[in-house]
Write a protein that holds these residues in place. Structure first.
Motif, PDB file in Angstrom:
ATOM      1  N   ILE A   1      42.332  56.612  19.639  1.00 17.62           N
ATOM      2  CA  ILE A   1      43.800  56.647  20.451  1.00 17.62           C
ATOM      3  C   ILE A   1      44.234  58.357  21.228  1.00 17.62           C
ATOM      4  CG2 ILE A   1      46.322  56.801  20.292  1.00 17.62           C
ATOM      5  CD1 ILE A   1      45.225  54.018  19.206  1.00 17.62           C
ATOM      6  N   LYS A   2      43.607  59.629  19.685  1.00 14.93           N
ATOM      7  CA  LYS A   2      44.576  61.017  19.631  1.00 14.93           C
ATOM      8  C   LYS A   2      43.286  61.268  21.009  1.00 14.93           C
ATOM      9  CE  LYS A   2      41.878  62.343  16.081  1.00 14.93           C
ATOM     10  NZ  LYS A   2      41.192  63.058  16.017  1.00 14.93           N
ATOM     11  N   LEU A   3      42.484  61.034  20.900  1.00 17.86           N
ATOM     12  CA  LEU A   3      41.353  61.662  22.100  1.00 17.86           C
ATOM     13  C   LEU A   3      41.815  61.504  23.519  1.00 17.86           C
ATOM     14  CD1 LEU A   3      37.707  61.045  20.592  1.00 17.86           C
ATOM     15  CD2 LEU A   3      38.939  63.564  20.721  1.00 17.86           C
ATOM     16  N   LYS A   4      42.180  60.136  23.992  1.00 21.30           N
ATOM     17  CA  LYS A   4      42.562  60.006  25.275  1.00 21.30           C
ATOM     18  C   LYS A   4      44.764  61.030  25.357  1.00 21.30           C
ATOM     19  CE  LYS A   4      41.099  55.218  25.163  1.00 21.30           C
ATOM     20  NZ  LYS A   4      41.827  53.391  25.433  1.00 21.30           N
ATOM     21  N   LEU A   5      44.742  60.802  23.880  1.00 24.01           N
ATOM     22  CA  LEU A   5      46.424  61.843  24.315  1.00 24.01           C
ATOM     23  C   LEU A   5      45.891  63.519  23.926  1.00 24.01           C
ATOM     24  CD1 LEU A   5      48.783  59.864  21.952  1.00 24.01           C
ATOM     25  CD2 LEU A   5      48.705  59.526  24.582  1.00 24.01           C
TER      26      LEU A   5
ATOM     27  N   PRO B   1      55.614  69.164  20.154  1.00 23.98           N
ATOM     28  CA  PRO B   1      57.135  68.442  20.592  1.00 23.98           C
ATOM     29  C   PRO B   1      56.564  67.243  21.759  1.00 23.98           C
ATOM     30  CG  PRO B   1      56.947  70.963  20.678  1.00 23.98           C
ATOM     31  CD  PRO B   1      56.098  70.292  20.485  1.00 23.98           C
ATOM     32  N   ASN B   2      57.155  66.313  21.390  1.00 25.98           N
ATOM     33  CA  ASN B   2      57.168  64.686  22.385  1.00 25.98           C
ATOM     34  C   ASN B   2      55.363  63.918  21.921  1.00 25.98           C
ATOM     35  OD1 ASN B   2      57.892  62.739  24.447  1.00 25.98           O
ATOM     36  ND2 ASN B   2      56.035  63.818  25.642  1.00 25.98           N
ATOM     37  N   GLU B   3      54.984  64.823  20.724  1.00 29.03           N
ATOM     38  CA  GLU B   3      54.052  64.450  20.758  1.00 29.03           C
ATOM     39  C   GLU B   3      54.148  62.902  19.932  1.00 29.03           C
ATOM     40  OE1 GLU B   3      49.244  66.220  19.003  1.00 29.03           O
ATOM     41  OE2 GLU B   3      51.240  66.178  17.914  1.00 29.03           O
ATOM     42  N   GLU B   4      54.606  63.250  18.943  1.00 23.50           N
ATOM     43  CA  GLU B   4      54.844  61.848  17.891  1.00 23.50           C
ATOM     44  C   GLU B   4      55.337  60.994  18.776  1.00 23.50           C
ATOM     45  OE1 GLU B   4      58.388  60.648  14.352  1.00 23.50           O
ATOM     46  OE2 GLU B   4      57.882  62.400  15.004  1.00 23.50           O
ATOM     47  N   ASN B   5      56.260  60.711  19.605  1.00 19.98           N
ATOM     48  CA  ASN B   5      56.721  59.793  20.794  1.00 19.98           C
ATOM     49  C   ASN B   5      55.712  59.439  21.603  1.00 19.98           C
ATOM     50  OD1 ASN B   5      59.462  59.960  19.761  1.00 19.98           O
ATOM     51  ND2 ASN B   5      59.793  61.403  21.578  1.00 19.98           N
ATOM     52  N   ARG B   6      54.302  60.207  22.126  1.00 24.05           N
ATOM     53  CA  ARG B   6      53.736  59.723  22.684  1.00 24.05           C
ATOM     54  C   ARG B   6      52.382  59.174  22.173  1.00 24.05           C
ATOM     55  NH1 ARG B   6      49.980  64.148  23.771  1.00 24.05           N
ATOM     56  NH2 ARG B   6      49.775  62.919  26.010  1.00 24.05           N
ATOM     57  N   LEU B   7      52.189  59.385  20.507  1.00 22.20           N
ATOM     58  CA  LEU B   7      51.130  57.789  19.908  1.00 22.20           C
ATOM     59  C   LEU B   7      52.398  57.372  19.494  1.00 22.20           C
ATOM     60  CD1 LEU B   7      50.617  61.324  17.146  1.00 22.20           C
ATOM     61  CD2 LEU B   7      49.167  60.146  18.095  1.00 22.20           C
ATOM     62  N   ARG B   8      52.936  57.253  19.031  1.00 19.51           N
ATOM     63  CA  ARG B   8      54.207  55.601  19.054  1.00 19.51           C
ATOM     64  C   ARG B   8      53.751  54.625  19.877  1.00 19.51           C
ATOM     65  NH1 ARG B   8      58.878  57.808  17.213  1.00 19.51           N
ATOM     66  NH2 ARG B   8      57.824  57.725  14.462  1.00 19.51           N
TER      67      ARG B   8
ATOM     68  N   PHE C   1      50.829  54.366  10.684  1.00 21.04           N
ATOM     69  CA  PHE C   1      51.258  55.738  11.442  1.00 21.04           C
ATOM     70  C   PHE C   1      52.904  55.888  10.714  1.00 21.04           C
ATOM     71  CE2 PHE C   1      53.796  57.443  14.310  1.00 21.04           C
ATOM     72  CZ  PHE C   1      53.623  59.313  14.822  1.00 21.04           C
ATOM     73  N   GLU C   2      53.423  54.567  11.134  1.00 21.11           N
ATOM     74  CA  GLU C   2      55.094  54.826  10.517  1.00 21.11           C
ATOM     75  C   GLU C   2      55.142  55.637   9.369  1.00 21.11           C
ATOM     76  OE1 GLU C   2      57.414  55.720  12.484  1.00 21.11           O
ATOM     77  OE2 GLU C   2      57.159  54.310  14.481  1.00 21.11           O
ATOM     78  N   VAL C   3      54.584  54.435   8.795  1.00 22.01           N
ATOM     79  CA  VAL C   3      54.464  54.425   7.238  1.00 22.01           C
ATOM     80  C   VAL C   3      53.752  55.984   6.474  1.00 22.01           C
ATOM     81  CG1 VAL C   3      53.480  53.874   5.007  1.00 22.01           C
ATOM     82  CG2 VAL C   3      54.151  52.369   6.109  1.00 22.01           C
TER      83      VAL C   3
END
Length: 364
Positions: free
Chosen positions: A295-299, A183-190, A205-207
């Protein structure tokens, strides 16, 4: 009859000249060993089962691996070449000095067991842990080893009697990954990807999330493969060699429209997602892995692999009601069994459908 000769180096050489067979010879430390070998070899010739093992006894695994990498590997897909070269190194380190004839099932089984307890360097770097290699990683290494032996037996004719890998138990492949976006991981990544200096990272990412395309399929895309009028992408080079046409929803069509209109695209570059020129001056596909990992490590999403986006995309298609055949035509899965690995539906999404089925049954 065989001829037994004492050589200047104080060894004993057995030479067999038999009509209908090529001359066979082998050297031994003692005369008795030479006589025993000659007797067995002559008996095998009489029975028509003799195999000259001298070449497999002289060739080390390291030399065989070099020949495999130079002759066989280049015939495979570029993506397969990139993945198999690193797999060859632990095989070389373990089996390198052995002759091919000396590698038996017991030695291969020992390699399997040692590799299953080897820490995974990739997981260690990303997550700071010392997790053992996955069984599937070891299975892929053994598959490479097996193909090398099959090639040596069938094409190189080195006199090997059997493939030692075929006689051992392979590690279980496991259930496969089923990582979904939280939950909310997609928005944070985007949001994080949108803040990147390179807009191609967000577009990829979007494609991926909308089409279930693999990273290699995405980065190798050419301009002529994207048809914005028909809202499709035509893939000619895929993992399973089957070309397919991927439909695009309205959102990802807009993403492709932005990507194709990229103002910094050089006039002589037809890659949709392009990188900097190499030493040869030719632009390669955009290598986004390093930026994606940072980026994913920072998140705090270190356990999220880019390939998990394919899993997420396929699962969403199934949850939206697409049939297995429709999903496979989009994702490119060749078998329904493989597709099932990606269709782990959320149980809560099935509750309403189960209630509806119960109400329908009660009315009848």
């Amino acid at each position: 009859m065989a001829t037994i000769i004492k050589t200047p180096s104080k060894t004993w050489k057995a030479v067999i000249r038999k009509r209908g067979w090529p001359t066979a010879s082998k050297s031994f430390r003692t005369k008795r060993d030479a006589e025993d070998w000659a007797r067995r070899a002559e008996d095998e010739m009489v029975r028509g089962v003799y195999i000259d093992r001298s070449r497999s006894e002289r060739m080390t695994f390291g030399d065989a691996l070099d020949r495999y990498l130079s002759e066989v590997l280049p015939t495979k897909k570029p993506s397969t070449q990139r993945s198999e070269r690193p797999r060859a190194e632990p095989l070389r380190e373990f089996f390198g000095p052995y002759s091919l004839a000396a590698i038996g099932p017991d030695l291969v089984a020992r390699y399997r067991d040692e590799r299953l307890t080897t820490p995974s360097q990739r997981v260690h770097r990303v997550a700071g842990t010392s997790t053992p290699l996955s069984p599937n990683t070891v299975r892929l290494e053994l598959a490479l080893l097996s193909h090398l032996f099959n090639t040596a037996i069938r094409e190189w004719r080195l006199g090997l009697l059997h493939n030692p890998v075929s006689s051992i138990r392979k590690p279980s492949p496991g259930e496969g990954r089923n990582r979904r976006l939280r939950p909310n991981e997609e928005n944070r990544l985007r949001a994080a990807l949108a803040a990147s200096s390179n807009p191609m990272l967000l577009w990829i990412f979007e494609v991926a999330l909308a089409t279930a395309m693999r990273s290699g399929e995405l980065t190798s895309l050419r301009l002529h493969q994207v048809d914005l009028n028909r809202r499709v992408v035509r893939l000619s080079v895929t993992k399973n060699s089957n070309a397919r046409t991927v439909p695009l929803n309205q959102h990802v069509t807009g993403v492709f429209r932005e990507a194709l209109a990229n103002p910094v695209r050089p006039d002589d570059c037809d890659l949709v997602f392009f990188g900097e020129p190499g030493r040869d001056g030719v632009r390669k596909p955009y290598a986004f892995t390093k930026a994606w990992n940072e980026i994913k490590l920072k998140l705090g999403s270190a356990d999220l692999h880019f390939h998990d986006l394919r899993h997420e995309a396929v699962s969403r298609l199934v949850e939206a009601g697409f049939s297995d055949q429709e999903v496979s035509s989009i994702s490119g899965h060749k078998s329904m069994q493989m597709l099932k690995r990606y269709t782990h539906l959320r149980a809560e999404d099935l509750v309403d459908r189960l209630d509806g089925l119960q109400q329908q049954s009660s009315r009848q």
